[in-house]
Design an enzyme around this catalytic site. Structure first.
Site, PDB file in Angstrom:
ATOM      1  N   HIS A 162       9.404  -3.759   3.200  1.00  0.00           N
ATOM      2  CA  HIS A 162       8.918  -3.985   1.828  1.00  0.00           C
ATOM      3  C   HIS A 162      10.089  -4.305   0.901  1.00  0.00           C
ATOM      4  CE1 HIS A 162       5.636  -1.078   3.199  1.00  0.00           C
ATOM      5  NE2 HIS A 162       4.955  -2.136   2.820  1.00  0.00           N
ATOM      6  N   MET A 216       0.851  -1.198   0.000  1.00  0.00           N
ATOM      7  CA  MET A 216       0.000   0.000   0.000  1.00  0.00           C
ATOM      8  C   MET A 216       0.888   1.249   0.000  1.00  0.00           C
ATOM      9  SD  MET A 216      -3.440  -0.958   2.026  1.00  0.00           S
ATOM     10  CE  MET A 216      -2.850  -0.787   3.685  1.00  0.00           C
ATOM     11  N   GLY A 217       2.138   1.082  -0.406  1.00  0.00           N
ATOM     12  CA  GLY A 217       3.044   2.226  -0.496  1.00  0.00           C
ATOM     13  C   GLY A 217       3.616   2.621   0.847  1.00  0.00           C
ATOM     14  N   ALA A 218       4.170   3.861   0.909  1.00  0.00           N
ATOM     15  CA  ALA A 218       4.929   4.319   2.085  1.00  0.00           C
ATOM     16  C   ALA A 218       5.970   3.243   2.422  1.00  0.00           C
ATOM     17  CB  ALA A 218       4.023   4.629   3.270  1.00  0.00           C
ATOM     18  N   SER A 225       6.632  -0.748   9.933  1.00  0.00           N
ATOM     19  CA  SER A 225       5.265  -0.575   9.457  1.00  0.00           C
ATOM     20  C   SER A 225       5.126   0.847   8.942  1.00  0.00           C
ATOM     21  CB  SER A 225       4.291  -0.790  10.632  1.00  0.00           C
ATOM     22  OG  SER A 225       3.031  -0.216  10.335  1.00  0.00           O
TER      23      SER A 225
END
Ligand code: PAF
Length: 281
Positions: free
Chosen positions: A37, A30-32, A185
């Site tokens: 990631h 979901m990006g950010a 997160s």
């Protein structure tokens, strides 16, 4: 890195790559983006010829409107991080592209979506399952990568793939942590300086709980965890549970040879954080 915003465009491109025999790894986000990631992207690069990442803040998995509105968006730095880490393709659709019509499919994952996160965020996993199924159908990857930080999400996705016979290998990936133990997160970006400084308490409690689990019952352990979080007024513990790592059903006390997972959700100010720790004897 090639960027596609529409489904037909990315499907056509992937069709050509598959014709040439390239294997495809997929990392939905979901990006950010953070190092967690990126660790999935790197793993996907090692295990596949081409890597696709998606960035889509999926509105139907948010049970709290404010959380959706405030979800961090960092498009420029996300693109840069993906480029620097050799991501081949970015799928970056808007909400209309993913949901041209109102989406009202309801999936049944039995107890899995009613316990733990599901109890406190009703409908959340249904929203996750809808979007992940769509992505898997659009991209048709050989392998898809999910972090173990969202342990229950991983279990729901494994059930989704099994129930619908989706031909993809789901690769669970270890939780990536900051040096002080805080699980990475995108929501960490929303913590105040004070909240960020006490956030590592969550992992510390989990580490101690792992040791204590050998000698006390789940109920006693829960009482101890509650008392640990009451030491800081900034924390509000939502749940702490010991569960079977496969079924996620509650474990009352640990017997020798039994594996379990301790899962936790806690509010730090207004920010809801989750974490977990595997307890293997
Ligand atoms: O874990 C996430 O970031 C999201 O739940 C996912 C899997 C990308 C679906 O929106």
């Amino acid at each position: 890195m090639k960027i596609f915003k529409t489904i037909p465009e990315i499907k056509n491109h992937l069709k050509e790559l598959k014709k040439e025999g390239f294997s495809i790894g997929f990392v939905p986000t979901m990006g950010a983006l953070h190092k967690g990631h990126i660790s999935l992207i790197r793993k996907a690069c090692l295990g596949n010829d081409k890597v696709v990442c998606s960035i889509f803040v999926n509105p139907i998995q948010f049970t709290n409107k404010d959380d959706l509105l405030k979800y961090p968006r960092k498009v420029d730095s996300d693109f840069q991080m993906l480029r620097e880490n050799n991501c081949d393709i970015l799928f970056f659709p808007d909400t209309k592209e993913m949901y041209p019509e109102v989406e009202d499919t309801i999936y049944d994952f039995g107890h899995l979506d009613n316990i733990l996160e599901g109890k406190f965020r009703p409908g959340h996993f249904n929203g996750v399952a809808i979007v992940v199924k769509k992505f898997l159908e659009i991209i048709e990857p050989d392998k898809a990568y999910f972090g173990k930080k969202d342990y229950q999400q991983l279990a729901v996705i494994q059930a989704l793939v099994k129930n619908f016979n989706i031909p993809v290998e789901i690769i669970p990936c270890p939780t990536f942590r900051e040096d002080d133990g805080l699980a990475m997160s995108s929501r960490n970006l929303r913590l105040s300086e004070n909240e960020r400084s006490i956030a590592p308490h969550i992992h510390k409690v989990l580490l101690q709980a792992k040791t204590k689990a050998a000698t006390i019952t789940a109920e006693e352990l829960k009482t101890w965890v509650i008392s640990e979080f009451s030491k800081y007024h900034e924390f509000k513990l939502e749940y702490f549970e010991l569960a079977d790592p496969d079924t996620l059903l509650p474990v009352k006390s640990l017997k020798k040879g039994q594996n379990c997972i301790a899962l936790i959700a806690v509010y730090l100010g207004n920010i809801r954080l989750i974490d977990n720790i595997e307890i293997f004897y």
